[in-house]
Design a protein around this motif. Structure first.
Motif: not given
Length: 198
Positions: A68, A122-123
């Motif tokens: 991430e 991104r997560s």
């Protein structure tokens, strides 16, 4: 009605009488067969395997380092460095003007996403990293899907079904089986699970 063609593996040189008879039989039946120049010698298959070892090791390296917050340009840099450190060439680089060494496709990007310094993982993202390696003139190509951080169950399911489709395709792709039957097996599993294929 499906016609499966099963039997002996194609041999690029010194065809056995049995293989040649099968080729002629299916040719008379109207099947489209690969031309003999597509058939590979044992030496060529060994070269492809060596390229594939680097390609697989590259995906393992990415698996250990993808995270991430990194940009897709960082993935591209990892691919270029790893590949060239192994005396190989990233096949996508400058192919018909493609500016990068890898394709990175995030979420709804189906394929061939172009790495960017402005695109960050991104997560919750799923990202496909598609690598192709040229080693001593031999090509290999593979991709892996990575789940970043906390991925929603519906996205996890998509990744799982896609993996199952791949496995079904590999299992179906046997000597003398038509390519259309491989595609049909993949499509059937995808649609059974509520997905479509591109």
């Amino acid at each position: 009605m499906k016609k499966f063609i099963k039997g002996v593996r194609f041999a690029p040189k010194n065809y056995s009488d049995e293989v040649e008879a099968k080729i002629q039989h299916y040719k008379k039946e109207g099947y489209k067969l690969p031309s003999r120049h597509l058939l590979r010698t044992e030496e060529q298959l060994a070269g492809i395997r060596e390229s594939a070892k680097i390609n697989t090791a590259l995906l393992d390296y990415i698996s250990a380092n993808i995270r991430e917050g990194m940009s897709t340009a960082e993935i591209d840099h990892m691919v270029y460095e790893f590949t060239t450190d192994h005396d190989a060439i990233p096949a996508p680089f400058m192919y018909e003007g493609f500016p990068k060494s890898v394709c990175t496709s995030i979420n709804d990007v189906v394929c061939h996403g172009i790495p960017s310094t402005k695109e960050f993982l991104r997560s919750g993202d799923i990202v496909n990293v598609d690598v192709s390696t040229i080693y001593k003139g031999y090509f290999s190509d593979a991709s892996r899907m990575y789940m970043i951080g906390e991925v929603k169950p519906e996205m996890q399911r998509l990744v799982q079904v896609a993996k199952e489709c791949r496995d079904i395709g590999v299992q179906t792709a046997q000597p003398w089986v038509r390519l259309g039957d491989v595609g049909a097996a993949i499509q059937e599993h995808a649609e059974k699970n509520g997905y479509s294929v591109v």
